[in-house]
Each structure stands twice: as structure tokens, then as C-alpha cells.
Design a protein around this motif. Structure first.
Motif, PDB file in Angstrom:
ATOM      1  N   LYS A 123      12.022   9.720  -7.001  1.00 11.61           N
ATOM      2  CA  LYS A 123      12.587  10.558  -5.943  1.00 11.61           C
ATOM      3  C   LYS A 123      11.745  10.693  -4.579  1.00 11.61           C
ATOM      4  CE  LYS A 123      15.538  12.065  -9.139  1.00 11.61           C
ATOM      5  NZ  LYS A 123      17.056  11.683  -8.696  1.00 11.61           N
ATOM      6  N   LEU A 124      11.151   9.713  -4.520  1.00 10.42           N
ATOM      7  CA  LEU A 124      10.200   9.435  -2.995  1.00 10.42           C
ATOM      8  C   LEU A 124      10.817   8.196  -2.345  1.00 10.42           C
ATOM      9  CD1 LEU A 124       6.680   9.939  -4.481  1.00 10.42           C
ATOM     10  CD2 LEU A 124       8.070  11.621  -3.174  1.00 10.42           C
ATOM     11  N   PRO A 125      10.655   8.287  -1.192  1.00 12.94           N
ATOM     12  CA  PRO A 125      11.153   7.100  -0.473  1.00 12.94           C
ATOM     13  C   PRO A 125       9.801   6.109  -0.516  1.00 12.94           C
ATOM     14  CG  PRO A 125      10.328   8.819   1.073  1.00 12.94           C
ATOM     15  CD  PRO A 125      10.470   9.501  -0.364  1.00 12.94           C
ATOM     16  N   ARG A 126      10.213   4.923  -0.032  1.00  9.64           N
ATOM     17  CA  ARG A 126       9.231   3.616   0.062  1.00  9.64           C
ATOM     18  C   ARG A 126       9.251   3.175   1.624  1.00  9.64           C
ATOM     19  NH1 ARG A 126       8.226  -1.944  -0.853  1.00  9.64           N
ATOM     20  NH2 ARG A 126       6.310  -2.279  -1.774  1.00  9.64           N
ATOM     21  N   TYR A 127       8.304   2.794   2.334  1.00  9.02           N
ATOM     22  CA  TYR A 127       8.414   2.212   3.565  1.00  9.02           C
ATOM     23  C   TYR A 127       7.504   0.776   3.350  1.00  9.02           C
ATOM     24  CZ  TYR A 127      10.506   6.359   5.153  1.00  9.02           C
ATOM     25  OH  TYR A 127      11.139   7.629   5.273  1.00  9.02           O
ATOM     26  N   SER A 128       7.875  -0.305   4.098  1.00 13.42           N
ATOM     27  CA  SER A 128       7.088  -1.497   4.135  1.00 13.42           C
ATOM     28  C   SER A 128       7.456  -2.107   5.572  1.00 13.42           C
ATOM     29  CB  SER A 128       7.604  -2.434   3.028  1.00 13.42           C
ATOM     30  OG  SER A 128       8.764  -2.997   2.987  1.00 13.42           O
ATOM     31  N   MET A 129       6.627  -3.112   5.952  1.00 15.48           N
ATOM     32  CA  MET A 129       6.738  -3.591   7.129  1.00 15.48           C
ATOM     33  C   MET A 129       6.517  -5.255   7.080  1.00 15.48           C
ATOM     34  SD  MET A 129       5.460  -0.825  10.044  1.00 15.48           S
ATOM     35  CE  MET A 129       3.911  -0.533   9.307  1.00 15.48           C
ATOM     36  N   PRO A 130       7.046  -5.977   6.545  1.00 17.69           N
ATOM     37  CA  PRO A 130       6.926  -7.492   6.556  1.00 17.69           C
ATOM     38  C   PRO A 130       6.866  -8.234   7.890  1.00 17.69           C
ATOM     39  CG  PRO A 130       8.768  -7.014   5.529  1.00 17.69           C
ATOM     40  CD  PRO A 130       8.323  -5.765   6.015  1.00 17.69           C
ATOM     41  N   LEU A 131       6.062  -8.978   8.309  1.00 17.93           N
ATOM     42  CA  LEU A 131       6.141  -9.707   9.458  1.00 17.93           C
ATOM     43  C   LEU A 131       6.456 -11.191   8.874  1.00 17.93           C
ATOM     44  CD1 LEU A 131       4.573 -11.895  11.692  1.00 17.93           C
ATOM     45  CD2 LEU A 131       5.892  -9.878  12.498  1.00 17.93           C
ATOM     46  N   PHE A 132       7.592 -11.701   9.523  1.00 23.55           N
ATOM     47  CA  PHE A 132       7.704 -13.097   9.113  1.00 23.55           C
ATOM     48  C   PHE A 132       7.620 -13.873  10.167  1.00 23.55           C
ATOM     49  CE2 PHE A 132      10.900 -10.182   6.675  1.00 23.55           C
ATOM     50  CZ  PHE A 132      10.615 -10.376   5.422  1.00 23.55           C
TER      51      PHE A 132
END
Length: 282
Positions: A240-249
Motif C-alpha cells: 500500500k506504499l509507493p516506491r520511488y527510484s532515480m536511475p541515471l542511464f
């Protein structure tokens, strides 16, 4: 399978980093120069953005690939089911809301600089016969590249009615040379070993996970493997929780030659078609 944790400040870090990249396709960097306070601010700012209706004003144009991609825009290669995520592509040409510009561009520039340094590590630590395969030094391939991409991803809470087989990010390999992933807001990233077993990639606060992509695999003729990875759906209260991520390609400039008859720009176009972000012509 052991994904090595490599202390950025250790004299042995270049060798250990490349050892892990060679044997597992992944490595985790600790004690790096990216401020965690900056990472956390950027996550919070983008969390507010994804909650707003303003995001729809930035919807991407297919031929440009910059901007906001609505929920379930992308599928992994050879998968028909779309991933359970929405995201924003930050390129040097991207237009960002004013409230996001300062910290996002600061983070983009710092991670890109670190990525170029890690590519230098790979260049130095690679065997002579592998170095000869590169059309130019790896860090030169991405210098001033307009295709270096920070992808800010929001995985919304699960609703409980998702179709069978739908997960946050289906098993895939990255397209680019290397990917740098600041620690996500929660666990879920897994990597697949050569025997087909899945292993959790550490998500400790302050760490950066790095993996090899298809372009590095191609340029090195398989010396560095582009390892399959995925983001699984959480269970229990975490669902029930969001997840955030930030990959740099890190992507080479379009004209850079990866292998005989293959340029970075041509290969990128092919792969964008395969994952549903660019329509095939004809």
C-alpha cells in the motif's frame, strides 16, 4: 552470487568495482560524493509532482522522449504486459517545472560526473584486448551526450486488482553503457544469476547501485554482461506504499560506434521500439 559493496574512497575501489561488474553485472558504491540530503530533497519534490495534475502538462513526445510518461506506458522487451509505473525523463533538453529545476539539475550533473569517473575505472581495469574493442575511451563516449538520462520513477501503491503477470518492472536488461541508481525509497530490485536464481540488490540509504547495460556488453563483446533485473511487487502492508527510484542511464552520443555497423543512436531507436516507447514506422 555476490554483488560487491565498494567503498568509493578506497584505493582498491576501481579494481573491486570492475570485478563485481564483470562477475555479476552489478556493484554497489558506498561513501560516494553524492549528498544524501540532495537525493532526499529530489525524491520529495518529485513525489509532490507525481501527486499533482501538473504532470500531464509535460507528457512526452515520442520522437523526443523527454518529459512525463503516464502510468503503464512501458513494457519490458518481449513482454506484452505493461509495467506498474509512471516516470519522467530528464535529459539536458528537458523542460522541468520551476520548483524542480535547481535540485534536479544539481543531482543530474553530480551523478553524471560520478558515472564518467566509474567508466574511467572500467577503462583502466579492463584487459588490453577488451580496451582495443572500444571505438574510443568509454567516458569520451558519453561526454556532452544529450542522451544521458535521469529517469525519475513512481511506482504507485498496489490496488489489489492488477492483472496476472503485472509487476512494477518486469525482467529486463538496460540499454545503455552503465546505470547508476541512488538508493530507492524501498527495496524491490532483484538481479538474476546465470543459474536463473533471483537475488536482492542492497538498497541501503546512501548507496548507489551500478549495473552494466547492453551497450557495454556489445562494445566489450560480452566481457561485461548486461545482467537481467526486475522490480518485484511488495507484499503485506508495503503493497500500500509507493516506491520511488532515480536511475541515471549513461548513453553514448548517437554517432558513437558500439560495434561494427552499429551506432549508439541506431541501437537506441531499435530498443525504444521494442519496449513500446517509440512506434515502429511502416
Amino acid at each position: 552470487m555476490e554483488v560487491l559493496k565498494v567503498n568509493y574512497r578506497s584505493p582498491e575501489s576501481p579494481e573491486r568495482f570492475c570485478q563485481s561488474l564483470k562477475t555479476t553485472g552489478f556493484a554497489v558504491i558506498t561513501d560516494h560524493p553524492i549528498p544524501m540530503e540532495l537525493v532526499n530533497r529530489v525524491y520529495q519534490q518529485w513525489s509532490d509532482f507525481f501527486k499533482s495534475e501538473e504532470k500531464h502538462k509535460y507528457t512526452f513526445e515520442p520522437n523526443d522522449q523527454a518529459g512525463y510518461f503516464p502510468f503503464r506506458s512501458e513494457n519490458a522487451k518481449n513482454y506484452s504486459i505493461k509495467d506498474l509505473k509512471e516516470f519522467f525523463h530528464v535529459y539536458p533538453r528537458s523542460k522541468l517545472p520551476a520548483s524542480l529545476e535547481k535540485d534536479t539539475w544539481d543531482l543530474y550533473n553530480q551523478i553524471t560526473k560520478l558515472g564518467c569517473e566509474l567508466l574511467n575505472w572500467v577503462q583502466v581495469a579492463s584487459p588490453a584486448d577488451v580496451k582495443k574493442l572500444f571505438s574510443m575511451p568509454l567516458s569520451d563516449m558519453v561526454t556532452n551526450s544529450e542522451e544521458n538520462l535521469l529517469r525519475v520513477i513512481h511506482y504507485p501503491p498496489l490496488q489489489g486488482n492488477e492483472e496476472d503477470g503485472a509487476i512494477r518492472a518486469a525482467a529486463h536488461e538496460d540499454i545503455n553503457l552503465i546505470t547508476l541508481l541512488c538508493s530507492a525509497t524501498s527495496a524491490g530490485l532483484e538481479v538474476k544469476d546465470i543459474e536463473g536464481n533471483w537475488h536482492t540488490v542492497p538498497c541501503d540509504p546512501g548507496s548507489i547501485a551500478i549495473n552494466a547495460g547492453d551497450m557495454l556488453q556489445m562494445a566489450s563483446k560480452g566481457y561485461y554482461k548486461s545482467t537481467t533485473h526486475r522490480v518485484i511487487n511488495p507484499k503485506g502492508p508495503d503493497s500500500k506504499l509507493p516506491r520511488y527510484s532515480m536511475p541515471l542511464f549513461l548513453h553514448p552520443r548517437p554517432e558513437v560506434v558500439l560495434a561494427e555497423g552499429v551506432t549508439s543512436g541506431g541501437y537506441l531507436k531499435q530498443r525504444l521500439e521494442e519496449i513500446g516507447l517509440l512506434k515502429k514506422k511502416g
